[in-house]
Design an enzyme around this catalytic site. Structure first.
Site, PDB file in Angstrom:
ATOM      1  N   CYS A  17       0.842  -1.207   0.000  1.00 24.89           N
ATOM      2  CA  CYS A  17       0.000   0.000   0.000  1.00 24.89           C
ATOM      3  C   CYS A  17       0.871   1.249   0.000  1.00 24.89           C
ATOM      4  O   CYS A  17       1.728   1.411   0.870  1.00 24.89           O
ATOM      5  CB  CYS A  17      -0.906  -0.012   1.231  1.00 24.89           C
ATOM      6  SG  CYS A  17      -1.704   1.573   1.540  1.00 24.89           S
ATOM      7  N   CYS A  50       0.427   3.386   3.470  1.00 20.25           N
ATOM      8  CA  CYS A  50       0.798   2.918   4.806  1.00 20.25           C
ATOM      9  C   CYS A  50       2.089   3.603   5.287  1.00 20.25           C
ATOM     10  O   CYS A  50       2.939   3.980   4.480  1.00 20.25           O
ATOM     11  CB  CYS A  50       0.990   1.397   4.789  1.00 20.25           C
ATOM     12  SG  CYS A  50      -0.565   0.494   4.996  1.00 20.25           S
ATOM     13  N   HIS A 109      -4.369   0.547   8.008  1.00 19.98           N
ATOM     14  CA  HIS A 109      -4.811   0.250   6.640  1.00 19.98           C
ATOM     15  C   HIS A 109      -6.233  -0.318   6.587  1.00 19.98           C
ATOM     16  O   HIS A 109      -6.941  -0.144   5.596  1.00 19.98           O
ATOM     17  CB  HIS A 109      -3.833  -0.779   6.042  1.00 19.98           C
ATOM     18  CG  HIS A 109      -4.108  -1.121   4.615  1.00 19.98           C
ATOM     19  ND1 HIS A 109      -3.713  -0.311   3.566  1.00 19.98           N
ATOM     20  CD2 HIS A 109      -4.731  -2.185   4.047  1.00 19.98           C
ATOM     21  CE1 HIS A 109      -4.081  -0.865   2.416  1.00 19.98           C
ATOM     22  NE2 HIS A 109      -4.696  -1.994   2.671  1.00 19.98           N
ATOM     23  N   ASN A 122     -13.298   9.877  -1.742  1.00 22.52           N
ATOM     24  CA  ASN A 122     -13.887   8.821  -2.564  1.00 22.52           C
ATOM     25  C   ASN A 122     -13.624   7.512  -1.850  1.00 22.52           C
ATOM     26  O   ASN A 122     -12.475   7.152  -1.634  1.00 22.52           O
ATOM     27  CB  ASN A 122     -13.241   8.763  -3.954  1.00 22.52           C
ATOM     28  CG  ASN A 122     -13.529   9.994  -4.776  1.00 22.52           C
ATOM     29  OD1 ASN A 122     -14.620  10.551  -4.708  1.00 22.52           O
ATOM     30  ND2 ASN A 122     -12.553  10.428  -5.564  1.00 22.52           N
ATOM     31  N   SER A 137      -8.773   3.748  -5.526  1.00 22.98           N
ATOM     32  CA  SER A 137      -7.855   2.686  -5.900  1.00 22.98           C
ATOM     33  C   SER A 137      -7.205   2.025  -4.692  1.00 22.98           C
ATOM     34  O   SER A 137      -6.442   1.099  -4.837  1.00 22.98           O
ATOM     35  CB  SER A 137      -6.789   3.253  -6.838  1.00 22.98           C
ATOM     36  OG  SER A 137      -6.319   4.495  -6.355  1.00 22.98           O
ATOM     37  N   HIS A 182      -6.963   1.908   1.963  1.00 21.17           N
ATOM     38  CA  HIS A 182      -6.407   2.658   3.100  1.00 21.17           C
ATOM     39  C   HIS A 182      -7.236   3.935   3.287  1.00 21.17           C
ATOM     40  O   HIS A 182      -7.447   4.675   2.343  1.00 21.17           O
ATOM     41  CB  HIS A 182      -4.938   3.005   2.833  1.00 21.17           C
ATOM     42  CG  HIS A 182      -4.212   3.440   4.064  1.00 21.17           C
ATOM     43  ND1 HIS A 182      -3.205   2.703   4.647  1.00 21.17           N
ATOM     44  CD2 HIS A 182      -4.384   4.529   4.861  1.00 21.17           C
ATOM     45  CE1 HIS A 182      -2.779   3.334   5.732  1.00 21.17           C
ATOM     46  NE2 HIS A 182      -3.485   4.438   5.884  1.00 21.17           N
ATOM     47  N   HIS A 186      -8.468   7.359   3.377  1.00 20.57           N
ATOM     48  CA  HIS A 186      -7.862   8.638   2.981  1.00 20.57           C
ATOM     49  C   HIS A 186      -8.850   9.492   2.214  1.00 20.57           C
ATOM     50  O   HIS A 186      -9.819   8.997   1.656  1.00 20.57           O
ATOM     51  CB  HIS A 186      -6.613   8.400   2.127  1.00 20.57           C
ATOM     52  CG  HIS A 186      -6.911   7.885   0.744  1.00 20.57           C
ATOM     53  ND1 HIS A 186      -7.345   6.599   0.498  1.00 20.57           N
ATOM     54  CD2 HIS A 186      -6.850   8.502  -0.465  1.00 20.57           C
ATOM     55  CE1 HIS A 186      -7.520   6.438  -0.802  1.00 20.57           C
ATOM     56  NE2 HIS A 186      -7.246   7.573  -1.420  1.00 20.57           N
ATOM     57  N   GLN A 211      -9.074  13.645   0.087  1.00 22.06           N
ATOM     58  CA  GLN A 211      -8.297  14.592  -0.690  1.00 22.06           C
ATOM     59  C   GLN A 211      -8.773  16.017  -0.425  1.00 22.06           C
ATOM     60  O   GLN A 211      -9.890  16.224   0.029  1.00 22.06           O
ATOM     61  CB  GLN A 211      -8.429  14.308  -2.184  1.00 22.06           C
ATOM     62  CG  GLN A 211      -8.003  12.908  -2.595  1.00 22.06           C
ATOM     63  CD  GLN A 211      -7.869  12.762  -4.106  1.00 22.06           C
ATOM     64  OE1 GLN A 211      -7.267  13.603  -4.770  1.00 22.06           O
ATOM     65  NE2 GLN A 211      -8.428  11.697  -4.647  1.00 22.06           N
TER      66      GLN A 211
END
Ligand SMILES: O=P(O)(O)O[C@H]1O[C@H](CO)[C@@H](O)[C@H](O)[C@H]1O
Ligand SMILES: O=P(O)(O)O[C@H]1O[C@H](CO)[C@@H](O)[C@H](O)[C@H]1O
Lengths: 345, 345
Positions: free
Chosen positions: B50, B53, B112, B150, B158, B161, B163, B165
């Site tokens: 990943c 990570c 993760h 997203n 994609s 993990h 996250h 933006q």
């Protein structure tokens, strides 16, 4: 000065009065996300489990005719119904109105295995004539008649049998209303139809033209949001599909065949998309500001299995694209006009 | 009179000035289309492949810190860049302008395997504080700062993990601009903020409220387009996230925990969505018309694998939904506020 081929920029979409973010430098980022299933189109001309094939039973128990060309029936799960009671509700920030309408399904061909790209021009003329008949009938009752096709599993299409839909609605839907306002504003100022001017300007520049014939031109619009989005425009004034002459219908079939073949050839797959026609509003008035046009919105980005996701920023900010419309147009233009499955045989 | 629970109707979205088509009778149609992959979220707290990570190498060769809470870095494939040359191009129907901006990635946690629904309230406060820090910094340079996430492969994400933006842009993006105009129009007329009035009206009616606490309320908005779309609203005037008090940030963490747990519990899956925050424009002016609010746009319709497709009619006409916002709100409200994975243990 910034460069359209290299620098992040926005382009203005005059049909919706909004902007598209273009990030040409971003096309090379690696893909680690979801892949779509490979092409699931069928090779059998008849499928006994298909509810659209001739003679088969539909879920509601009705039986399809043994049809030989196109076939139209009322959608068994119509989103719109003709006899909803009229009314409006308005209270504080809660506003609603009832909707009347109709939804029809059109089978493009009895052949389960063929999409438009594999139909002959004569067979496509039959589809165009069916659209025209439905328009004649529905435009008398409804101000908006939306002809469209969802193609491919990735576009929510539950059945590969070639078919489209027609939804007629008692109000002009939001996106059509916005486009109509934009077209009228341009017409009021210029005394010319925006999309006829646009077709001329695109033909003169020849940077985004995918294919053309005497009557029609297909471009990747300057403001395209989807990677391989195209706009099909007439090269003569016309407000909607049922106003075409026989000859114009024939040349439309020819260009529909060309663009759908090029789409399939791009990634050697039955290319998914939503497509549909926008034309004048039927409110009893003249609409010289409206020009009939076809939108193709295909989701694929890099291959038959990697699509563009219109998500976070697109849902909250504005649409964003990586490859430029000029690059997309060049890729499509260079595709053969013989379908890859035909070429193989 | 028509019935909202039964008859096809349209509802007005005052944030965008457009309509949504609701077809309550259609909820029962059978599904034969594409299924999404089952939940692909991970059980391992660390994944050596990943790129998010702690300590791992990213594609551009940079190494992530050994972070213990949240972690921010500039997007390696940023759609927006700070140093694009300024300029506008305008010729006939071809209008473009260059864009300056920044894109950052925020890891919500070093773990993760955890999405927001599985973070503690304290861990969510850390995410909120990170959003606030970025807002402080970026709002000085850019008129619009779009914070979003997203989540899930079906939303183009994609990497499981946890996250999100942040994209900051030198122009206010199209959808935010439209919302701003709508809010201003209401404020000019009523001298009150539309979304504060709306929160009050929803609390009074209590038909679409999913969860609430002293400071916040989550509703399925009256005009929701996505089946389980929600709107997170403050119960006090506030323009953006960095204007919250410590206490309001804590209660925001509590309600974010609640709504994301309810989402996961609805279909016993790591519920996919795009979510993001809309708040005031940073143009140096006061914006009493703007109220901070969060949008959740989840794609799922009937189960962890069947989503709603926003295709043909939605792309050409207007958004359409089957189950009513009231039904969706009831389903969400009835979910436990303990995560299904915790309950199992
Ligand atoms: O930035 P990411 O996660 O690579 O990309 C994802 O989010 C972006 C912003 O919503 C979208 O434009 C992309 O289509 C999507 O794949
Ligand atoms: O009418 P269908 O093919 O069952 O349904 C499909 O097209 C409709 C109109 O574009 C969409 O609203 C649905 O989400 C989609 O699944």
């Amino acid at each position: 000065m910034f460069e359209l081929s290299n620098d992040p920029h926005r382009r203005y979409n005059p049909l919706l009065g909004e902007w598209v973010l273009v990030s040409p430098h971003r096309a090379k980022r690696p893909w680690q996300g979801q892949n779509e299933a490979e092409d699931t189109s069928s090779n059998q001309p008849y499928d006994e489990t298909c509810y659209l094939c001739p003679g088969n039973m539909r879920i509601n128990g009705e039986q399809n005719e043994e049809y030989h060309t196109t076939y139209v029936f009322a959608n068994d799960f119509a989103a719109l119904k003709p006899n909803t009671p009229f009314g409006e509700q308005h209270d504080g920030l809660f506003t609603s109105q009832s909707v009347q309408g109709e939804s029809h399904v059109i089978c493009f061909s009895p052949d389960h295995s063929k999409s438009m790209a594999q139909l002959s021009e004569n067979e496509i003329v039959a589809v165009i004539n069916t659209w025209q008949d439905l328009l004649e009938k529905l435009s008398v009752k409804y101000p908006w008649v939306q002809i469209f096709e969802n193609k491919g599993a990735v576009m929510g299409c539950s059945n590969p049998h070639p078919h489209g839909q027609v939804w007629a609605q008692s109000q002009v839907p939001s996106l059509a209303l916005r486009t109509g306002k934009q077209l009228l504003q341009y017409y009021a100022k210029e005394q010319r139809a925006l999309l006829l001017d646009y077709a001329e300007q695109e033909l003169a520049r020849d940077e985004r033209v995918v294919c053309t014939n005497k009557d029609w031109v297909v471009v990747v619009p300057y403001w395209a949001a989807w990677p391989f989005e195209t706009l099909l425009l007439p090269r003569f004034p016309v407000q909607h599909l049922h106003n075409l002459t026989v000859q114009q219908s024939n040349s439309l079939a020819a260009i529909l065949s060309q663009i759908t073949i090029k789409y399939d050839n791009l990634f050697n797959t039955s290319f998914p998309y939503s497509m549909g026609w926008h034309g004048q509003v039927f409110d009893g008035e003249e609409h010289p500001e409206w020009t009939l046009h076809g939108h193709f919105y295909p989701p694929l980005l890099r291959s038959a299995t990697v699509k563009k996701f219109m998500v976070g920023y697109e849902m909250l900010g504005e649409p964003q694209r990586d490859i430029t419309p000029e690059q997309a147009a060049a890729l499509l233009k260079n595709q053969s006009s013989t379908h890859y499955r035909m070429a193989r045989e």
